[in-house]
Write a protein that holds these residues in place. Structure first.
Motif, mmCIF file in Angstrom:
data_model
loop_
_atom_site.group_PDB
_atom_site.id
_atom_site.type_symbol
_atom_site.label_atom_id
_atom_site.label_comp_id
_atom_site.label_asym_id
_atom_site.label_seq_id
_atom_site.Cartn_x
_atom_site.Cartn_y
_atom_site.Cartn_z
ATOM 1 N N GLY A 240 21.531 23.216 -19.303
ATOM 2 C CA GLY A 240 22.365 22.534 -20.443
ATOM 3 C C GLY A 240 21.439 22.343 -21.554
ATOM 4 N N PHE A 241 21.775 21.995 -22.734
ATOM 5 C CA PHE A 241 21.176 22.121 -24.156
ATOM 6 C C PHE A 241 19.954 21.266 -23.840
ATOM 7 N N GLY A 244 15.269 23.799 -21.935
ATOM 8 C CA GLY A 244 14.101 24.677 -22.109
ATOM 9 C C GLY A 244 14.319 26.288 -21.889
ATOM 10 N N VAL A 247 12.522 27.907 -24.738
ATOM 11 C CA VAL A 247 11.189 27.876 -25.034
ATOM 12 C C VAL A 247 10.627 28.957 -23.525
ATOM 13 N N GLU A 268 22.396 31.877 -30.919
ATOM 14 C CA GLU A 268 21.655 30.765 -31.253
ATOM 15 C C GLU A 268 21.265 30.576 -32.438
ATOM 16 N N ARG A 269 20.016 29.709 -32.718
ATOM 17 C CA ARG A 269 19.746 29.384 -33.827
ATOM 18 C C ARG A 269 18.820 30.211 -34.865
ATOM 19 N N GLU A 272 14.913 29.584 -34.634
ATOM 20 C CA GLU A 272 14.240 30.143 -33.486
ATOM 21 C C GLU A 272 13.873 31.600 -33.631
ATOM 22 N N PHE A 432 8.561 19.847 -17.750
ATOM 23 C CA PHE A 432 8.587 21.251 -18.262
ATOM 24 C C PHE A 432 7.508 22.328 -17.616
ATOM 25 N N PRO A 433 8.088 23.259 -17.295
ATOM 26 C CA PRO A 433 9.323 24.022 -17.383
ATOM 27 C C PRO A 433 10.326 23.095 -16.494
ATOM 28 N N HIS A 511 2.608 22.900 -19.892
ATOM 29 C CA HIS A 511 2.991 22.835 -21.325
ATOM 30 C C HIS A 511 3.027 23.877 -22.114
ATOM 31 N N ALA A 512 4.339 24.203 -22.551
ATOM 32 C CA ALA A 512 4.107 25.771 -23.298
ATOM 33 C C ALA A 512 3.577 25.400 -24.673
ATOM 34 N N TYR A 513 3.085 24.566 -25.134
ATOM 35 C CA TYR A 513 2.253 24.437 -26.340
ATOM 36 C C TYR A 513 0.718 23.958 -26.092
ATOM 37 N N TYR B 327 24.048 21.955 -28.358
ATOM 38 C CA TYR B 327 23.750 23.404 -28.325
ATOM 39 C C TYR B 327 23.457 24.308 -29.728
ATOM 40 N N LEU B 354 15.912 13.997 -28.555
ATOM 41 C CA LEU B 354 14.867 15.184 -28.439
ATOM 42 C C LEU B 354 14.782 15.788 -29.810
HETATM 43 N N1 ATP Z 1 7.440 24.421 -21.146
HETATM 44 C C1 ATP Z 1 7.708 23.598 -21.933
HETATM 45 N N2 ATP Z 1 6.600 23.035 -22.384
HETATM 46 C C2 ATP Z 1 6.709 21.922 -23.372
HETATM 47 N N3 ATP Z 1 7.784 21.592 -24.047
HETATM 48 C C3 ATP Z 1 9.114 22.290 -23.646
HETATM 49 C C4 ATP Z 1 9.057 23.284 -22.634
HETATM 50 N N4 ATP Z 1 10.193 23.747 -22.243
HETATM 51 C C5 ATP Z 1 11.150 23.036 -23.093
HETATM 52 N N5 ATP Z 1 10.272 22.146 -23.729
HETATM 53 C C6 ATP Z 1 10.825 21.305 -24.913
HETATM 54 O O1 ATP Z 1 12.187 21.102 -24.859
HETATM 55 C C7 ATP Z 1 12.950 21.487 -26.026
HETATM 56 C C8 ATP Z 1 13.981 22.322 -25.693
HETATM 57 O O2 ATP Z 1 14.021 23.427 -25.208
HETATM 58 P P1 ATP Z 1 14.679 24.633 -25.693
HETATM 59 O O3 ATP Z 1 15.033 24.807 -27.232
HETATM 60 O O4 ATP Z 1 14.024 25.732 -24.920
HETATM 61 O O5 ATP Z 1 16.129 24.324 -24.731
HETATM 62 P P2 ATP Z 1 17.438 25.241 -24.652
HETATM 63 O O6 ATP Z 1 17.604 25.200 -23.106
HETATM 64 O O7 ATP Z 1 17.261 26.612 -25.054
HETATM 65 O O8 ATP Z 1 18.592 24.457 -25.463
HETATM 66 P P3 ATP Z 1 19.742 25.142 -26.079
HETATM 67 O O9 ATP Z 1 20.689 25.567 -24.886
HETATM 68 O O10 ATP Z 1 20.168 24.022 -27.090
HETATM 69 O O11 ATP Z 1 19.398 26.166 -27.062
HETATM 70 C C9 ATP Z 1 11.851 22.296 -26.655
HETATM 71 O O12 ATP Z 1 11.835 21.961 -28.132
HETATM 72 C C10 ATP Z 1 10.506 21.319 -26.202
HETATM 73 O O13 ATP Z 1 10.195 20.356 -26.989
#
Ligand code: ATP
Ligand code: MG
Lengths: 597, 467
Positions: A240-241, A244, A247, A268-269, A272, A432-433, A511-513, B327, B354
């Motif tokens: 879902g949105f 992650g 990321v 997408e955005r 990004e 996360f993940p 943590h990705a960051y 999204y 978020l």
């Molecule tokens: N591995 C990670 N470590 C730290 N934070 C994470 C990680 N994965 C996701 N996040 C957090 O979750 C947020 C949302 O992740 P992301 O933008 O990848 O979602 P998405 O699934 O692509 O959503 P959408 O479908 O809306 O594009 C990130 O901005 C970050 O804050």
């Protein structure tokens, strides 16, 4: 060509991105046309008699019935040659940097600059000589594309069965349109320069597919450890949105051990893409220390760019990936998000008034999805030297309402071999993940186990199996706790719960960051597993001898385990030695205590 | 403003009217998307846009609705031009209706430019990634879901929840560390009630924001189809002022749910195959053409920050409106009914909320060096407390351990002291983080796993409760 261009059709009807035209006798499916006074690029997607339907790759506002349609006689193709890396293109390969230079920060319609620079000189070093026999795919010479891809192979065209080199240039600097070689075949003389075109919907040919299983090492613990992907493999990341997906794809683009990354930002955005463009030039490739952008190609059709180009974007990306595979490289393609591509397909289909299938998607949705993933794989590429190359494909899926039962997720799961299921509940807890360890799977796991065990550490797969079992047990124990409360658990069951918690929080989370943990080397990964497993084995002995869990949990060593992530890859060996020693000592003294009592 | 004199074409061949749509026959050279004016016997000027065009027929969506139109007397005037809006910085401090007409009784505005309201996509290569921290003064946002300049961050709310108060508070308090810059508020009302409109206006007046605001008002009794247009007017104005006149623009759009209803109405009238719950299959792309009009651009001083508000039907976050929005936007702030019932203002549930751009907007020279670690730890603590709360509901509190009680208590404190604050209480980000530390000081250091020992040493106050 001349004759074709004199054949001009007429717009009959305009509905959003779809244009109906007549007087189009002789056109073929997927032929590119130029539509209207604005000269917008489109592609024929349906023919009936002299009427055709065209999907237009740009905004159609302003087009009117009566305006002309010009045929080009060619299918939608991409340009291949040195200079693709380190660039950003739109869904039909328009170079966005040049568009920006020519028309400013808003994208203008009807502009088609050259994809590759025609004036830039490349240093060509021939690898073949006159009178050498060559076949399709043989490398005639290399140019140094950039410091991360020093050997960009200039290949014999795919339609040359067998030929002999009748001319080849000396080492030197050439522009892409300079002829570098001539090949004589039975019936023709073929001139080769450094640029080719390839239709995006047609897979580039290979010699054969092969089943070798090498891991695509990603530096992401849960992936490399529990749900690995093979080079040339396919994986889906549904979620879902905000769970992650992006990321994770950014992480894989940064850290995966592929030679080339093609990143398709599909519906997408914009930010990004900007993020990748700003960050990757500063990020260093872990092995060479060079900017990661050198191995990256970005394809951007962001969510407010035209949807027909969105439909094309993943094929554009795939064709570029195959081109580098054909040189003998491992390429990884990210598509974020394949759902937006499917929605583009649905919208166009509905404008054609085709019979809708499930949730309005056309009946051919699932065959299109499998055709796309079919283009992934590990193979022996064309050429007489038996080179191997691979394209791994990782596709994000964005199911409405995070409900995985919808058609795009389901059709994708039928074809991909790895399923990283992202979980909204985990994401909301900031785990996360947010890959759900109970529902995710990798069908490569068994085949890759032997690689890890023989090439890396003999107990790698045993450790990962132990982790999976404990996590499974935790789930069952959780059920008991929910029914009758935690007091119903025995000490050893409580230990399982504690161990599982450590696996989740100290190992699976990444943590990705984080500077120290964004990339986890296989070595660190392995040693983290070892420490946790050691903790469990020792604790079990203590519990069996009657030591209460609370005593174990309050040891400094068991608490310090939770700081493992903050230790860098470089410092981990030392940390490991110290940590193991501390665990051993503290646990031994607990054992002594109990024996004294 | 256009170089060529506009050639208009009049047709009186309307053959059908259905919902907001008008079908005109035997049209010639009518282009897709062009702007249309309708003249009718009731003397009302209506406006429309071409949705489909062929030799036989043009289909037109009418923004004012078709009620009162008949087949015989309606004359359709095709302008040959896209819908455009005159823009100028003179619009600052002014109020317009949903069609862009001045309704504040003030003098007319001399336009600097006339722009296509649909805009064009920003070249991704030209975008500058948002990194500037905006302090809203609200802890649940600044501390946990930081807003950044150029971000699109919606409020997901429900009927009867105080999202308007939150939006007004943000509009009142939002600031960045740099003070010398030009700020502007663009406010687009889509089908909100007259009461709500008055509330916003009053709040802008009181805080002195009104003279640096531009208001576009389509109220509940204004034409629903016009709501398709209103956000585009607001954003066209915002783009001009941000990227040509260097303003930092905050755009508040409320209520996007009404926008989506209008979209659904048109789709139904066109007899399109409906997508989920009757909303059109292209709603994602359509919403993106609004939400993506936010951001920063390399080499430009100004920026557009978007804060759309939407009410989730039945508080259901999986409903297509919040779902598709989530999204596209760069996060979401969730206004929660449960917290509201318990008297907590602002009732922001930080767990499903978020901010995706937070990571670049915080840290040592933006907010404070401990920000990321504190917010990570608070997230962990609160999530743990919340799941224990669920467990307690099943098995009772007796079964909990000492540690569990700590977490349970902390969740309560987090809601009462960190999230909760006054409508006029403006907290600096440092205050926000200090409240966080106060809460964390109830835990033994070994529980603060998300914070490095050095940060703990620097910031952890000596515990008052102690464990
Ligand atoms: N591995 C990670 N470590 C730290 N934070 C994470 C990680 N994965 C996701 N996040 C957090 O979750 C947020 C949302 O992740 P992301 O933008 O990848 O979602 P998405 O699934 O692509 O959503 P959408 O479908 O809306 O594009 C990130 O901005 C970050 O804050
Ligand atoms: Mg994403």
């Amino acid at each position: 060509m001349q004759k074709l261009e004199s054949q001009v059709g007429v717009i009959e009807k305009v509905v959003g991105p779809v244009v109906f035209a007549k007087n189009m006798t002789g056109s073929s499916m997927y032929e590119v046309v130029k539509v209207g006074k604005l000269n917008l690029i489109g592609e024929i997607i349906k023919i009936s008699g002299d009427h055709v339907v065209i999907q237009v790759y740009e905004e159609t506002t302003g087009l009117a019935p009566g305006e002309p349609v010009f045929r080009t006689g060619a299918p939608l193709s991409v340009t291949l040659g040195p200079g693709l890396l380190n660039q950003i293109f739109d869904g039909i390969q328009r170079p966005l940097e040049i568009l920006e230079r020519e028309s400013g920060f808003f994208i203008k319609r009807g502009k088609y600059p050259d994809v590759l620079s025609k004036s830039k000189k490349w240093h060509f070093i021939p690898t073949k000589k006159i009178n050498d026999y060559v076949q399709a795919g043989d490398i005639l010479g290399f140019v140094n594309e950039n410091p991360l891809l020093e050997k960009h192979g200039i290949m014999v065209p795919t339609n040359v069965k067998m030929g002999v080199i009748s001319k080849i240039v000396d080492e030197g600097d050439y522009v892409i349109e300079d002829e570098v070689a001539e090949i004589k075949t039975d019936d023709k003389l073929i001139k080769v320069n450094m640029i080719t075109k390839w239709p995006i919907r047609k897979p580039r040919p290979i010699k054969r597919r092969i089943d070798i299983f090498l891991p695509l090492i990603t530096g992401q613990r849960i992936i490399d450890g529990l749900f690995p992907i093979a080079k040339g493999g396919t994986a889906a990341i549904p979620g879902g949105f905000g769970t992650g997906k992006t990321v994770m794809q950014h992480q894989l683009s940064q850290w995966a051990d592929a030679k080339v990354i093609v990143y398709v930002g599909c519906g997408e955005r914009g930010n990004e893409m900007a993020e990748v463009l700003e960050r990757f030039p500063q990020l260093k490739d872990p092995s060479s220390g060079l900017p990661l952008m050198y191995r990256t190609i970005l394809i951007a059709n962001v969510s407010n760019m035209p949807i027909a180009a969105r439909e094309a974007s993943i094929y554009t990306g795939m064709t570029l990936a195959e081109y580098y595979r054909d040189m003998g490289y491992d390429v990884a393609l990210m598509a974020d998000s394949t759902s937006r591509w499917a929605e583009a397909l649905r919208e166009i289909s509905s404008r054609l008034e085709e019979m809708p299938g499930e949730e309005g998607y056309p009946a051919y949705l699932s065959s299109r999805i499998s055709e796309f993933y079919e283009r992934a794989g590990c193979c022996e590429v064309l050429g007489s030297d038996g080179r191997y190359g691979s394209v791994s494909v990782i596709g994000a899926v964005s199911p409405p309402g995070a409900d995985f039962s919808e058609p795009v997720t389901q059709s994708t799961l039928r074809v991909v071999k790895v399923f990283w299921a992202l979980d909204t509940a985990l994401a909301q807890k900031r785990h996360f993940p947010s890959i759900n360890w109970l529902t995710s799977y990798s069908l490569y796991k068994d085949d890759l186990n032997s690689w890890f065990d023989t090439n890396f550490a003999s107990d790698w797969s045993a450790l990962t199996k132990e982790f999976m079992q404990i996590l499974q047990q935790e789930e069952e124990l959780n059920e008991i706790v929910r029914l009758v409360g935690p007091d119903a658990l025995s000490e050893s069951q409580k230990l399982v719960m504690e161990y599982a918690k450590k696996i989740r929080e100290d190992y699976l989370m990444q943590h990705a960051y984080s500077l120290t943990d964004s990339y986890c080397s296989l070595k660190k990964n392995y040693k983290m597993m070892k420490l946790l497993s050691y903790y469990y084995t020792k604790s079990k002995e203590l519990i069996n001898s009657g030591v209460p869990l609370s005593k174990i949990s309050s040891l400094k060593s068991t608490r310090d385990l939770s700081r493992m992530q903050m230790v860098s890859n470089e410092e981990f060996d030392q940390f490991y030695i110290k940590m193991e020693e501390l665990l051993r000592m503290e646990m031994a003294s607990l054992m002594e205590e109990i024996n004294l009592e | 403003m256009s170089k060529h004199p506009t050639i208009t074409k009049d047709f009186s061949t309307v053959t059908a009217i259905s919902g907001p749509l008008l079908f005109v026959q035997k049209t010639q050279n009518i282009s897709y998307g062009e702007y249309v004016e309708l003249l009718s016997s009731d003397g009302v000027l209506r406006r429309g846009q071409v949705l489909e065009t062929s030799f036989e027929m043009a289909i037109i969506q009418v923004f004012e609705g078709t009620s009162g139109l008949n087949l015989k007397d309606t004359v359709v005037r095709f302008t040959g031009e896209p819908i455009s809006l005159p823009v100028s910085s003179d619009a600052i401090g002014r109020t317009f209706d949903g069609s862009g007409k001045i309704i504040d009784g003030g003098p007319p505005i001399i336009p600097k430019e006339k722009l296509d309201v649909n805009g064009s996509p920003i070249n991704p290569k030209s975008r500058a990634y948002p990194t500037d921290f905006i302090q809203t003064g609200i802890s649940a946002i600044d501390g946990m879901n930081t807003l950044s300049r150029g971000q699109k961050l919606p409020l997901f709310s429900g009927n009867g929840l105080p999202h308007n108060d939150i939006a007004a508070q943000i509009a009142r308090q939002a600031k960045t560390k740099r003070t010398e810059e030009k700020f502007l508020l663009v406010f687009a009302a889509l089908g909100i009630t007259a009461d709500e409109a008055r509330f916003f206006r009053k709040s802008f007046e009181e805080s002195g924001t009104l003279n640096r605001s531009i208001l576009f008002m389509n109220l509940a009794d204004d034409p629903p189809i016009e709501r398709i247009l209103v956000p585009r007017l607001a954003l066209t104005t915002a783009e001009y002022l941000a990227f040509e006149e260097d303003y930092h623009v905050l755009v508040i759009i409320t209520d996007m749910t009404n926008y989506c209803e209008a979209l659904r109405e048109i789709s139904a009238a066109k007899e399109e195959v409906p997508g989920r719950r009757g909303y059109p299959g292209y709603m994602y792309t359509d919403l993106a053409t609004i939400y993506e009009r936010a951001g920063r651009i390399h080499g430009k001083k100004g920026s557009i920050t978007q804060m759309p508000i939407l009410t989730m039907p039945n508080d259901d976050i999986t409903h297509p409106i919040p779902d598709l929005t989530g999204y596209i936007t760069e996060g979401q702030i969730i206004v929660d009914r449960g917290l509201h019932r318990r008297g907590i203002y602002p009732p922001i549930d930080v767990l499903p909320s978020l901010s995706r751009l937070m990571k670049e907007a915080i840290g040592s020279n933006k907010t404070r060096d401990d920000h990321r670690e504190v917010s990570d730890q608070l997230y962990y603590t609160y999530a743990e407390g919340r799941s224990l709360r669920d467990l307690v509901a099943v098995i009772g509190e007796e079964a909990l351990s000492e540690r569990d009680h700590l977490y349970l208590h902390a969740a309560e404190m987090f809601e009462r002291e960190f999230v909760s604050q006054g409508r006029y209480e403006e907290r600096s980000v440092e205050e926000t983080l200090d409240i966080g530390w106060r809460l964390l000081s109830n835990f033994p250091e070994s529980e603060l796993k998300r914070i490095s020992p050095s940060t703990i040493k620097k910031y952890l106050p000596k515990s008052t409760l102690g464990v």
